[in-house]
Design an enzyme around this catalytic site. Structure first.
Site, PDB file in Angstrom:
ATOM      1  N   ASP A 252      48.992  42.127  49.695  1.00  0.00           N
ATOM      2  CA  ASP A 252      48.503  43.004  50.768  1.00  0.00           C
ATOM      3  C   ASP A 252      49.132  42.646  52.110  1.00  0.00           C
ATOM      4  O   ASP A 252      48.439  42.494  53.113  1.00  0.00           O
ATOM      5  CB  ASP A 252      46.964  42.949  50.845  1.00  0.00           C
TER       6      ASP A 252
ATOM      7  N   ASP B 230      50.278  46.423  47.441  1.00  0.00           N
ATOM      8  CA  ASP B 230      49.970  46.903  48.794  1.00  0.00           C
ATOM      9  C   ASP B 230      51.008  46.350  49.762  1.00  0.00           C
ATOM     10  O   ASP B 230      50.814  45.328  50.414  1.00  0.00           O
ATOM     11  CB  ASP B 230      48.546  46.553  49.240  1.00  0.00           C
TER      12      ASP B 230
ATOM     13  N   ASN C  72      47.044  50.148  45.441  1.00  0.00           N
ATOM     14  CA  ASN C  72      46.599  51.501  45.787  1.00  0.00           C
ATOM     15  C   ASN C  72      47.408  52.088  46.940  1.00  0.00           C
ATOM     16  O   ASN C  72      47.603  53.305  47.005  1.00  0.00           O
ATOM     17  CB  ASN C  72      45.103  51.527  46.104  1.00  0.00           C
TER      18      ASN C  72
ATOM     19  N   HIS D   3      35.584  46.444  48.045  1.00  0.00           N
ATOM     20  CA  HIS D   3      36.125  46.745  46.715  1.00  0.00           C
ATOM     21  C   HIS D   3      35.299  46.069  45.617  1.00  0.00           C
ATOM     22  O   HIS D   3      35.830  45.733  44.558  1.00  0.00           O
ATOM     23  CB  HIS D   3      37.596  46.312  46.610  1.00  0.00           C
TER      24      HIS D   3
ATOM     25  N   VAL E   7      41.506  42.720  48.024  1.00  0.00           N
ATOM     26  CA  VAL E   7      40.478  42.272  48.972  1.00  0.00           C
ATOM     27  C   VAL E   7      41.172  41.377  49.997  1.00  0.00           C
ATOM     28  O   VAL E   7      41.838  40.415  49.623  1.00  0.00           O
ATOM     29  CB  VAL E   7      39.360  41.501  48.236  1.00  0.00           C
ATOM     30  N   HIS E   8      41.003  41.704  51.281  1.00  0.00           N
ATOM     31  CA  HIS E   8      41.827  41.058  52.311  1.00  0.00           C
ATOM     32  C   HIS E   8      41.238  39.728  52.743  1.00  0.00           C
ATOM     33  O   HIS E   8      40.812  39.529  53.885  1.00  0.00           O
ATOM     34  CB  HIS E   8      42.019  42.003  53.498  1.00  0.00           C
TER      35      HIS E   8
HETATM   36 FE   LIG Z   1      44.623  47.401  47.829  1.00  0.00          FE
END
Ligand SMILES: [Fe+2]
Ligand SMILES: *[C@@H]1O[C@H](CO)[C@@H](O)[C@H](O)[C@H]1NC(C)=O
Ligand SMILES: *[C@@H]1O[C@H](CO)[C@@H](O)[C@H](O)[C@H]1NC(C)=O
Length: 482
Positions: free
Chosen positions: A161, A190, A227, A322, A350-351
């Site tokens: 991400d 991501d 996503n 999420h 998940v960040h």
């Molecule tokens: Fe994502």
């Protein structure tokens, strides 16, 4: 050893196991800054000089065994040459020719995207390669992995991400300066976050490509689709999922018998890496399901002891972001992972950062009420490493209390290193951006699930007992279960 002694050893194991604590929610307080994209004219997005100079150069492994590399780049003004010249100190210059393609997305037309696979490389060798032949030529280099084999050491970097903010740049710089020196990036998906901008601003894909070039042109990045790669936007007429991603980032999926670039496997040194797609169908009878079903039994742990899975959406996640999004895929595949003793599953999405205990949740049959995760020494460790620093910011809101399956969690940006030593041992560490790159904010020794199925965990003494007693105590009892 008489039965009594076995009981004593078992009793000791149990009492030691009880001394060990449960999960940790880190109390580290990071400085809060706003997570904003670096401006277009930033030094991280520099356009290389010269007419039609190749930009956004990146490489990925081009076959199963690590003797091929896919070189990708974009020429902005005209197609130019798709040729890659490559050589090493030992090998004279060879030439391979790739292909260039463009794509359109809403009102944007891409540059000429080149992909060229260079083959028959020797293992453990530094190769130089040159692209932009006849125009603005640029030269890069990479080192091929050692031959696939059970004790071949290898160091993987883990990034998820990432995005293209000032924090993203810190994460990448931190990874680059880590003295453990990652040799290949396992990227958990991501990438550019172009879809967070009006009309999925495709220029963001270009700036992202220029941003990661400083790493991705010199070491392979193994890609997982997230996503933010879907770019599905019927409101602007864009209905082909993954269109920009698929044009820009290729994978060697055919080499592992896959029919889609989004799920595939590669072998690197002593690791067999399986990449799955959270955003492609995986129900029974689907292509991804069938592929994984035949892939897992093919993994030869005497050749590649380390079985690593990459997927974007985590199966064990105790953040209120999420939450349970990975659940349907977990239900579909988790029993296979336990059966085949996957060592570790890395996810993004998940960040923040989280590492699980070895747990499984596969006993439930809808009627027996067994629906909670239980400690399971055949289960993988699940690691969420979606903490690259993208524009959406950090995930701070955690489920309270910390569930038993969660071993360590922290809302900080960072990267991780999975450092394989030999067939039994790998050292894993997570490095938060706020510290020096050598500081390990979380770490653990991984014992290979196939060759060394105990666990060091926090109970050093029971690890000792494991060795002492391994001939006499049944397998499921001698592993440390903190
Ligand atoms: Fe994502
Ligand atoms: C990005 O990081 C690199 C390496 O640390 C640094 O040289 C560069 O100035 C940074 N750029 C920005 C915009 O932060
Ligand atoms: C494997 O690596 C670990 C950690 O470096 C080391 O302690 C162990 O002795 C090694 N095993 C062999 C067989 O070399």
């Amino acid at each position: 050893m008489p039965k009594m002694a076995v009981l004593v050893v078992f009793g000791l194991l149990l009492s030691l196991a009880m001394v060990c604590n449960g999960g940790i929610t880190s109390t580290f307080v990071r400085k809060t800054e706003s997570t904003v994209d670096m401006p277009y004219e930033s030094d991280a997005f520099q356009i290389p000089p010269g007419h039609n100079a190749p930009q956004q150069v990146h490489i990925t492994q081009g076959d199963q065994e690590g003797t091929a590399m896919i070189v990708s780049w974009i020429t902005p003004d005209e197609p130019g040459s798709s040729v890659v010249l490559f050589w090493s100190d030992k090998h004279k210059t060879k030439k391979a020719e790739g292909k260039a393609k463009q794509y359109k997305y809403h009102d944007y037309t891409s540059g000429y995207i080149h992909h060229c696979t260079i083959r028959k490389l020797e293992h453990n060798t530094k190769y130089y390669y040159k692209i932009g032949i006849g125009q603005a030529e640029r030269t890069f280099w990479f080192v091929t992995p050692s031959a696939v084999g059970p004790d071949a050491p290898y160091t993987f970097g883990l990034l998820g991400d990432l995005g293209q903010t000032f924090d993203s740049n810190k994460t990448l710089a931190h990874y680059e300066s880590n003295p453990l020196k990652g040799q290949t990036v396992l990227c958990l998906g991501d990438l550019s976050y172009a879809d967070n901008h009006p009309n999925h601003d495709q220029v963001k894909w270009d700036t992202f490509g220029r941003f990661i070039e400083r790493s991705a042109a010199y070491q392979p990045w193994i890609h997982t689709a997230g996503n933010h790669e879907i770019d599905y936007a019927p409101e602007i007429g864009e209905t082909k999922p993954f269109k920009p991603y698929q044009h820009r980032y290729t994978t060697p999926f055919k080499a592992s018998g896959s029919t889609s670039p989004f799920w595939y496997s590669v072998k690197i040194a002593s690791a067999h890496i399986i990449v799955l797609s959270s955003y492609s169908s995986y129900g029974k009878y689907t292509p991804q399901y069938k592929w994984l079903e035949q892939e897992l039994p093919k993994v030869n742990r005497d050749e590649t002891p380390w079985l690593i899975v990459l997927v974007h959406s985590p199966w064990y996640n105790s953040y209120n972001y999420h939450y349970m999004e990975g659940e349907t895929m977990r239900v579909q595949f988790e029993s296979w992972f336990v059966q085949h003793k996957v060592d570790v599953v890395f996810a993004g999405h998940v960040h923040a950062y989280e590492r699980s205990e070895r747990v499984s949740n596969i006993a439930n049959n809808l009627e027996n009420g067994k629906c909670s995760p239980v400690k399971d020494q055949s289960a993988p460790v699940y690691i969420t490493i979606g903490d690259g620093g993208n524009i959406e910011g950090i995930a701070t809101n955690m489920r309270d209390p910390q569930p038993d399956y969660s071993a360590y969690r922290e809302a900080s940006f960072g990267h991780a290193i999975f450092d394989i030593k030999n067939r039994t041992h790998a050292y894993y560490s997570w490095h938060r951006n706020d510290d020096g790159a050598a500081v390990k904010a979380d770490s653990m020794w991984f014992f290979n699930r196939y060759h060394h199925p105990g666990d060091p965990c926090k109970c050093k003494d029971s690890y000792f007992l494991y060795h002492l007693s391994k001939q006499f105590v049944p397998r499921n009892l001698y592993s440390c279960t903190h």
